[in-house]
Design a protein around this motif. Structure first.
Motif, PDB file in Angstrom:
ATOM      1  N   PHE A  57       3.053  13.634   9.375  1.00 19.61           N
ATOM      2  CA  PHE A  57       3.109  13.326   7.943  1.00 19.61           C
ATOM      3  C   PHE A  57       1.749  13.585   7.297  1.00 19.61           C
ATOM      4  N   ALA A  58       0.686  13.114   7.962  1.00 18.15           N
ATOM      5  CA  ALA A  58      -0.663  13.202   7.385  1.00 18.15           C
ATOM      6  C   ALA A  58      -1.047  14.657   7.118  1.00 18.15           C
ATOM      7  N   VAL A  59      -0.845  15.510   8.099  1.00 14.36           N
ATOM      8  CA  VAL A  59      -1.275  16.910   7.953  1.00 14.36           C
ATOM      9  C   VAL A  59      -0.428  17.606   6.884  1.00 14.36           C
ATOM     10  N   ASN A  60       0.867  17.351   6.940  1.00 13.29           N
ATOM     11  CA  ASN A  60       1.765  18.009   5.993  1.00 13.29           C
ATOM     12  C   ASN A  60       1.502  17.536   4.558  1.00 13.29           C
ATOM     13  N   ALA A  61       1.405  16.211   4.377  1.00 17.35           N
ATOM     14  CA  ALA A  61       1.204  15.667   3.026  1.00 17.35           C
ATOM     15  C   ALA A  61      -0.128  16.143   2.454  1.00 17.35           C
ATOM     16  N   SER A  62      -1.173  16.093   3.271  1.00 12.88           N
ATOM     17  CA  SER A  62      -2.495  16.451   2.772  1.00 12.88           C
ATOM     18  C   SER A  62      -2.551  17.916   2.334  1.00 12.88           C
ATOM     19  N   THR A  63      -2.102  18.812   3.205  1.00 11.72           N
ATOM     20  CA  THR A  63      -2.223  20.236   2.873  1.00 11.72           C
ATOM     21  C   THR A  63      -1.336  20.605   1.674  1.00 11.72           C
ATOM     22  N   THR A  64      -0.111  20.040   1.641  1.00 13.47           N
ATOM     23  CA  THR A  64       0.799  20.349   0.531  1.00 13.47           C
ATOM     24  C   THR A  64       0.218  19.856  -0.790  1.00 13.47           C
ATOM     25  N   GLN A  65      -0.274  18.615  -0.776  1.00 14.50           N
ATOM     26  CA  GLN A  65      -0.774  18.032  -2.031  1.00 14.50           C
ATOM     27  C   GLN A  65      -2.044  18.704  -2.515  1.00 14.50           C
ATOM     28  N   VAL A  66      -2.943  19.001  -1.590  1.00 13.26           N
ATOM     29  CA  VAL A  66      -4.211  19.613  -2.014  1.00 13.26           C
ATOM     30  C   VAL A  66      -3.939  20.993  -2.618  1.00 13.26           C
ATOM     31  N   GLU A  67      -3.088  21.774  -1.958  1.00 12.12           N
ATOM     32  CA  GLU A  67      -2.778  23.111  -2.503  1.00 12.12           C
ATOM     33  C   GLU A  67      -2.117  22.997  -3.880  1.00 12.12           C
ATOM     34  N   ALA A  68      -1.161  22.051  -4.003  1.00 10.72           N
ATOM     35  CA  ALA A  68      -0.455  21.893  -5.283  1.00 10.72           C
ATOM     36  C   ALA A  68      -1.418  21.450  -6.386  1.00 10.72           C
ATOM     37  N   LEU A  69      -2.335  20.552  -6.032  1.00 13.86           N
ATOM     38  CA  LEU A  69      -3.257  20.033  -7.049  1.00 13.86           C
ATOM     39  C   LEU A  69      -4.259  21.093  -7.487  1.00 13.86           C
ATOM     40  N   LEU A  70      -4.742  21.882  -6.526  1.00 15.70           N
ATOM     41  CA  LEU A  70      -5.665  22.970  -6.896  1.00 15.70           C
ATOM     42  C   LEU A  70      -4.967  23.915  -7.872  1.00 15.70           C
ATOM     43  N   GLU A  71      -3.710  24.242  -7.559  1.00 11.74           N
ATOM     44  CA  GLU A  71      -2.971  25.154  -8.434  1.00 11.74           C
ATOM     45  C   GLU A  71      -2.765  24.534  -9.815  1.00 11.74           C
ATOM     46  N   GLU A  72      -2.366  23.246  -9.814  1.00 16.00           N
ATOM     47  CA  GLU A  72      -2.136  22.544 -11.092  1.00 16.00           C
ATOM     48  C   GLU A  72      -3.403  22.534 -11.953  1.00 16.00           C
ATOM     49  N   CYS A  73      -4.558  22.432 -11.298  1.00 11.02           N
ATOM     50  CA  CYS A  73      -5.827  22.377 -12.041  1.00 11.02           C
ATOM     51  C   CYS A  73      -6.396  23.772 -12.306  1.00 11.02           C
ATOM     52  N   GLY A  74      -5.658  24.805 -11.875  1.00 13.76           N
ATOM     53  CA  GLY A  74      -6.141  26.179 -12.105  1.00 13.76           C
ATOM     54  C   GLY A  74      -7.384  26.484 -11.300  1.00 13.76           C
ATOM     55  N   MET A  75      -7.471  25.907 -10.097  1.00 14.14           N
ATOM     56  CA  MET A  75      -8.676  26.103  -9.278  1.00 14.14           C
ATOM     57  C   MET A  75      -8.295  26.775  -7.953  1.00 14.14           C
ATOM     58  N   THR A  76      -9.322  27.345  -7.307  1.00 17.36           N
ATOM     59  CA  THR A  76      -9.088  27.954  -5.994  1.00 17.36           C
ATOM     60  C   THR A  76      -9.955  27.244  -4.955  1.00 17.36           C
ATOM     61  N   LYS A  77      -9.607  27.470  -3.681  1.00 21.17           N
ATOM     62  CA  LYS A  77     -10.361  26.840  -2.594  1.00 21.17           C
ATOM     63  C   LYS A  77     -11.841  27.205  -2.661  1.00 21.17           C
ATOM     64  N   SER A  78     -12.135  28.405  -3.147  1.00 21.37           N
ATOM     65  CA  SER A  78     -13.535  28.844  -3.162  1.00 21.37           C
ATOM     66  C   SER A  78     -14.398  27.966  -4.075  1.00 21.37           C
ATOM     67  N   GLN A  79     -13.762  27.267  -5.017  1.00 21.29           N
ATOM     68  CA  GLN A  79     -14.532  26.399  -5.921  1.00 21.29           C
ATOM     69  C   GLN A  79     -14.826  25.022  -5.315  1.00 21.29           C
ATOM     70  N   VAL A  80     -14.171  24.702  -4.198  1.00 24.11           N
ATOM     71  CA  VAL A  80     -14.314  23.359  -3.608  1.00 24.11           C
ATOM     72  C   VAL A  80     -15.617  23.272  -2.815  1.00 24.11           C
ATOM     73  N   THR A  81     -16.426  22.251  -3.135  1.00 24.59           N
ATOM     74  CA  THR A  81     -17.663  22.042  -2.372  1.00 24.59           C
ATOM     75  C   THR A  81     -17.357  21.260  -1.097  1.00 24.59           C
ATOM     76  N   TYR A  82     -16.619  20.126  -1.246  1.00 20.36           N
ATOM     77  CA  TYR A  82     -16.301  19.288  -0.087  1.00 20.36           C
ATOM     78  C   TYR A  82     -14.865  18.776  -0.156  1.00 20.36           C
ATOM     79  N   TYR A  83     -14.219  18.723   1.013  1.00 19.10           N
ATOM     80  CA  TYR A  83     -12.959  18.007   1.170  1.00 19.10           C
ATOM     81  C   TYR A  83     -13.300  16.644   1.764  1.00 19.10           C
ATOM     82  N   MET A  84     -13.070  15.586   1.001  1.00 23.45           N
ATOM     83  CA  MET A  84     -13.366  14.222   1.478  1.00 23.45           C
ATOM     84  C   MET A  84     -12.044  13.656   2.002  1.00 23.45           C
ATOM     85  N   VAL A  85     -11.755  13.948   3.263  1.00 28.56           N
ATOM     86  CA  VAL A  85     -10.452  13.596   3.838  1.00 28.56           C
ATOM     87  C   VAL A  85     -10.516  12.222   4.499  1.00 28.56           C
ATOM     88  N   HIS A  86      -9.465  11.433   4.315  1.00 28.85           N
ATOM     89  CA  HIS A  86      -9.367  10.118   4.956  1.00 28.85           C
ATOM     90  C   HIS A  86      -9.719  10.234   6.437  1.00 28.85           C
TER      91      HIS A  86
END
Ligand code: COA
Length: 315
Positions: free
Chosen positions: A213-242
């Motif tokens: 659940f953790a891996v699936n939820a995290s990757t799905t949500q992060v990708e969806a949120l980046l897209e929703e915000c019009g951002m790409t992975k290259s703009q991310v400085t840090y992933y602060m993962v639980h």
């Protein structure tokens, strides 16, 4: 809103894997490769509310604010010794807040759920400056005879102070309600009328299902949120993962195809401190001087419920 101060506080007792193998059928050789955890801070003579108050005062100090500047306080906590009042009221009394106090029990993603609440209230024009404290003592939830759970957790508190701003770029909350995956029960006071059988059960967890659940939820949500915000992975400085498990973080990193240095981690000497995890990680990363103005932080957390959440925050 905009985060302008962070703080954290940890119990002084450090329990290593070798200390655990003194009374449990486990070993450093089993725990490290499966979890990444080498030691954890464990409550001994401290009270959780004192750690929470200490983290809050450090965050206020870092923000250059006084308790009287705060007009909304959210406390994220799964369990503490008090059933009532809420931990927020106890902490508010200790540090001298006189604003509305709200408690949430959203398990490990509680920090992001709290961000969502203060951001929504700020957008509604109801808040100027908010305090979030995430304080957890999961080591008091597990059986210390259960090697499959007690080795995973550590205690602590993390806090942030927020003020007006447009730095919270987006938040994504998600639930897959299935209370049999991670749960704990405790008995309440008896009455002359209660006829059902009630028992206290320490924390139970279906580890492999939670892992998926953790891996699936995290990757799905992060990708969806980046897209929703019009951002790409290259703009991310840090992933602060639980910080639940180094293998979960590794799987997320692999899926996202992002480099190690974008994933700050303190799992090896903290274990899983539930909702305090992201807030403590943020404070430690800030205090190491690793985050600079304009950096993009992607928070992602998952846990009991099952609940998960992601947030994109500009520093
Ligand atoms: N030391 C030694 N052996 C242990 C052990 C420990 N601390 N914990 C479990 N074992 C044993 C089990 O008893 C089992 O033995 P058996 O095969 O003889 O029955 C064996 O190791 C495998 O157990 P299993 O539970 O299948 O291990 P796993 O590979 O799934 O790893 C977790 C267990 C908990 C590390 C893993 O499932 C996990 O990381 N899950 C996610 C948990 C999590 O992070 N939850 C919080 C999310 S908020």
């Amino acid at each position: 809103m905009r985060i302008i101060g962070t703080g954290s506080s940890l119990p002084k007792k450090i329990v290593t894997n070798d200390m655990l193998s003194g009374f449990l059928d486990t070993s450093d050789e089993w725990i490290v490769p499966r979890t990444g955890i080498r030691s954890r801070h464990v409550i001994s003579d401290e009270n959780l509310e004192d750690l929470a108050a200490d983290a809050a005062l450090k965050a206020l100090d870092a923000a250059g604010m006084k308790p009287s500047d705060i007009d909304y306080f959210v406390c994220s906590n799964v369990v503490n010794e008090y059933i009532t009042p809420g931990l927020s009221c106890i902490v508010a009394g200790k540090i001298g807040l006189s604003c509305p106090c709200v408690d949430i029990n959203c398990a490990c993603p509680g920090f992001i759920y709290a961000l969502d609440i203060v951001e929504s209230r700020w957008k509604a024009g109801k808040v100027r400056n908010a305090l979030i404290v995430c304080a957890e003592e999961p080591t008091r939830m597990t059986s210390w005879q259960d090697r499959a759970t007690c080795v995973l957790f550590g205690d602590g508190a993390g806090a942030v102070v927020l003020t007006g701003g447009d730095n919270i770029r987006g938040i994504n909350l998600h639930a897959e309600p299935c209370p049999d995956k991670i749960w704990q029960k405790r008995t309440l006071e008896p009455t002359p009328y209660v006829t059902k059988e009630e028992i206290s059960v320490p924390l139970q967890m279906k580890g492999r299902e939670v892992f998926r659940f953790a891996v699936n939820a995290s990757t799905t949500q992060v990708e969806a949120l980046l897209e929703e915000c019009g951002m790409t992975k290259s703009q991310v400085t840090y992933y602060m993962v639980h910080q639940a498990n180094a293998r979960i973080i590794e799987a997320i990193k692999q899926y996202m195809a992002e480099p190690d240095e974008k994933f700050p981690s303190n799992i090896s000497d903290h274990g899983n401190s539930s909702s305090a995890s992201c807030a403590i990680l943020l404070d430690e990363t800030v205090r190491k001087g690793l985050i600079k103005k304009g950096d993009i932080l992607v928070f992602s957390a998952f846990g009991a419920g099952l609940l998960s959440a992601a947030a994109i925050v500009e520093w």
